[in-house]
Design a protein around this motif. Sequence first.
Motif, short mmCIF file in Angstrom:
data_model
loop_
_atom_site.label_atom_id
_atom_site.label_comp_id
_atom_site.label_asym_id
_atom_site.label_seq_id
_atom_site.Cartn_x
_atom_site.Cartn_y
_atom_site.Cartn_z
N ARG A 302 0.79 -1.22 0.11
CA ARG A 302 0.16 0.03 0.01
C ARG A 302 0.80 1.40 0.16
NH1 ARG A 302 -1.77 -1.23 5.12
NH2 ARG A 302 -2.85 0.66 5.19
N GLN A 303 1.83 1.40 -0.84
CA GLN A 303 2.67 2.41 -0.80
C GLN A 303 2.06 3.81 -1.24
OE1 GLN A 303 3.48 -0.53 -2.18
NE2 GLN A 303 5.67 -0.91 -2.19
N ASP A 304 1.13 3.67 -2.33
CA ASP A 304 0.57 4.76 -2.94
C ASP A 304 -0.10 5.85 -2.02
OD1 ASP A 304 1.36 3.86 -5.31
OD2 ASP A 304 -0.51 3.10 -5.98
N GLU A 305 -0.94 5.24 -1.05
CA GLU A 305 -1.58 6.03 -0.08
C GLU A 305 -0.77 6.60 1.04
OE1 GLU A 305 -5.56 5.79 3.01
OE2 GLU A 305 -4.76 3.92 1.90
N VAL A 306 0.44 5.97 1.05
CA VAL A 306 1.32 6.44 2.24
C VAL A 306 2.10 7.31 1.76
CG1 VAL A 306 3.73 5.71 3.13
CG2 VAL A 306 1.57 4.00 3.57
N LEU A 307 2.55 7.42 0.32
CA LEU A 307 3.29 8.49 -0.29
C LEU A 307 2.43 9.83 -0.42
CD1 LEU A 307 5.04 6.02 -3.04
CD2 LEU A 307 6.08 7.27 -1.07
N THR A 308 1.09 9.43 -0.36
CA THR A 308 0.16 10.73 -0.64
C THR A 308 0.47 11.55 0.79
OG1 THR A 308 -1.34 9.62 -1.94
CG2 THR A 308 -1.93 11.44 -0.80
N HIS A 309 0.44 10.79 1.78
CA HIS A 309 0.42 11.49 2.98
C HIS A 309 1.97 11.84 3.65
CE1 HIS A 309 -3.69 10.82 3.67
NE2 HIS A 309 -3.64 9.63 3.59
N PHE A 310 2.98 11.26 2.81
CA PHE A 310 4.16 11.09 3.34
C PHE A 310 5.24 11.68 2.03
CE2 PHE A 310 2.42 8.62 6.64
CZ PHE A 310 2.92 9.39 7.74
N PRO A 311 4.80 12.90 1.37
CA PRO A 311 5.52 13.18 0.16
C PRO A 311 7.01 13.20 0.31
CG PRO A 311 4.52 15.01 1.08
CD PRO A 311 4.09 13.97 1.92
N ARG A 312 7.80 13.44 1.22
CA ARG A 312 9.23 13.47 1.29
C ARG A 312 9.83 11.86 1.37
NH1 ARG A 312 10.61 17.76 6.14
NH2 ARG A 312 9.50 19.60 5.38
N LEU A 313 8.79 10.94 1.40
CA LEU A 313 9.52 9.61 1.31
C LEU A 313 9.80 9.45 -0.10
CD1 LEU A 313 7.09 7.52 3.57
CD2 LEU A 313 9.44 7.93 3.95
N ASP A 314 11.03 8.75 -0.36
CA ASP A 314 11.49 8.25 -1.71
C ASP A 314 10.87 6.90 -2.13
OD1 ASP A 314 12.65 7.31 -3.79
OD2 ASP A 314 14.86 8.09 -3.12
N PRO A 315 9.83 6.65 -3.00
CA PRO A 315 9.52 5.42 -3.48
C PRO A 315 10.53 4.54 -3.36
CG PRO A 315 8.40 7.20 -4.61
CD PRO A 315 9.63 7.92 -3.89
N ALA A 316 11.80 4.72 -3.97
CA ALA A 316 12.85 3.80 -4.16
C ALA A 316 13.34 3.07 -2.88
CB ALA A 316 13.89 4.35 -5.11
N GLU A 317 13.20 3.89 -1.88
CA GLU A 317 13.67 3.51 -0.55
C GLU A 317 12.69 3.11 0.50
OE1 GLU A 317 15.93 6.72 1.25
OE2 GLU A 317 17.37 6.81 -0.58
N LEU A 318 11.53 3.08 0.08
CA LEU A 318 10.45 2.61 0.88
C LEU A 318 9.91 1.15 0.71
CD1 LEU A 318 8.01 3.57 2.83
CD2 LEU A 318 6.65 3.87 1.10
N LEU A 319 10.25 0.25 1.73
CA LEU A 319 10.20 -1.24 1.76
C LEU A 319 8.36 -1.61 1.91
CD1 LEU A 319 13.29 -2.70 3.19
CD2 LEU A 319 12.66 -2.42 1.08
#
Length: 554
Positions: A302-319
């Motif tokens: 469920r990275q998409d919803e997380v990235l919406t709320h935490f835009p500073r997160l790098d999708p490439a580094e999120l496990l």
Amino acid sequence: MSAFLDAPSPEAFSLTCEEIGRAVREHGADTVTEELRRAVLFTQDRELAAALLDIATAHRLAPLSPAEARAVVAGPAQWRYLDSLGEPVDAVPRTPCEKLMLDLLHDDIALPVAPPAKGPTVAQSMLIGGTAQPGEGASGGLTVFLSSLAAALVRREDIGRVVTVVLAPEPTTVTVRKDAALDHWTVHVPVDSPVALTQTEMASHRAGITWWLTKLLPRCGLTPDVVHVRYSDDGSLAVADAARVLGAKLVFTVTPDPHRHLAERHPEDAEDLTAMRFDLHRVRVADHLVERADQVITIGGRQDEVLTHFPRLDPAELLALEEGIAPAPPPSGRSLVPSLYAESALPRLDPSARGLPVLLNVGRLHPMKQQPRLVRAWLDAGLHRTTALVLIGGSTTARTPDEQAVLDEVLALSRSAPEARGRLAVLPAWSNQDVRRLQHELAAAPVSSGAPHVYACASAKEEFGIAVLEAMEAGLLALGPQRGGLPNYVDQGRNGFLADTSDTRSLAEGLRHVVDLGPAAAPIAAAGQRTVRARFRIDAVAEPFAALYTRLSG
């Protein structure tokens, strides 16, 4: 810090602690130490001075001399500060928890000492629910998962030891205990409270939790290399503080829950300002934990919803790491189904329910789990005529307010529908092993009508759904919420079913649909069983966790 000085509160303390950490990084320890010194000596509020001294202790700053600290602050905040300076503490305790603290400072508590581990030591925190029986109080699926994960990790050669950090059920003893067969230790952190803490109370105990961890873990030979926190609350910040002091890497499991909760509870005007402030506080806590973590992970995909709320997160580094379940326990040799019919003050099944398909729901009694909505949907769908509904969860004594409120609502619904008498059973929490044995027993006993036994999860959402996985593994047909983690593994109509649990009518329709499938449900339930057994075995799930912990500890 000025905002905290003007309006001190536990939540403001917690966030000011984060601001001080950022200020140290940006302006240096000397500048911040001087500012703290001025603030402590300026205020006439001794509680505020104690909070400022705890902030200094958390960051290993020394704004006051020992004599000054003794003059302006009393009690645990002073003792924690003096201890950080290596100074002796001589005081009279006022509570059992203060006595424990002084006993530890004076080396008057006998503690076990673990031998050196042959690999990295991983600490995982579970401050909500702890090691209580799953389904009691705030204890639920995370309790089951972390216990299973710890066992799977320590059986591996690349992980040395796992330490699970929980809060002590009562503040009169210090308990550090090793599993009899595995190098898995449980550390019970005392808190100065006669009852289990809620998330709203964690901020008041942040400094104390951190102090106990920084003392107990090294004293017992359990200093971690990696610390993993999973809640967006002040308890996780306390554990993160301890990780920083102990030199451990920090892992944080992030979910969209704080942001989602804030938006859904307060869509327009805030009727409950206290609740809104706390929900906003949790959003900020989550942001701070993301900022501080050496690795941020999500549950499942469920990275998409997380990235919406935490835009500073790098999708490439999120496990994205999935959760899983241990193998089912062996049969006990006794049938558990008769327990559903045993006489009790709470509703139980009667002989008219024998041979009917069972709708089973297991979990803590909590508004988020929506057991009353499940009962109402079951009644509205008329399923009390053709099925039995079994709810398992809740404490037998000393129920929490949430448990009592949910139970009262369920019982009121039961009394309002005398025609359903004998078709509804309400039981207190069972051990996880007995729950799983019951699930397997039900799955092995198909009913003559061909209708399936169903695991009915009516939660508003499930972050992943350990109880659902366990039911699917047993061979029950699963129905659960569309929101949360279930869509990661429930393929609608192929290995299980998803329903809109936000509405009683849609939930009733979903329940009626799966019951009406009759014999056609068998291959769907079998597909669900294959999904779980192939993909969510705890040993397989532990593999990427072990790889992460090993990488960070290296």
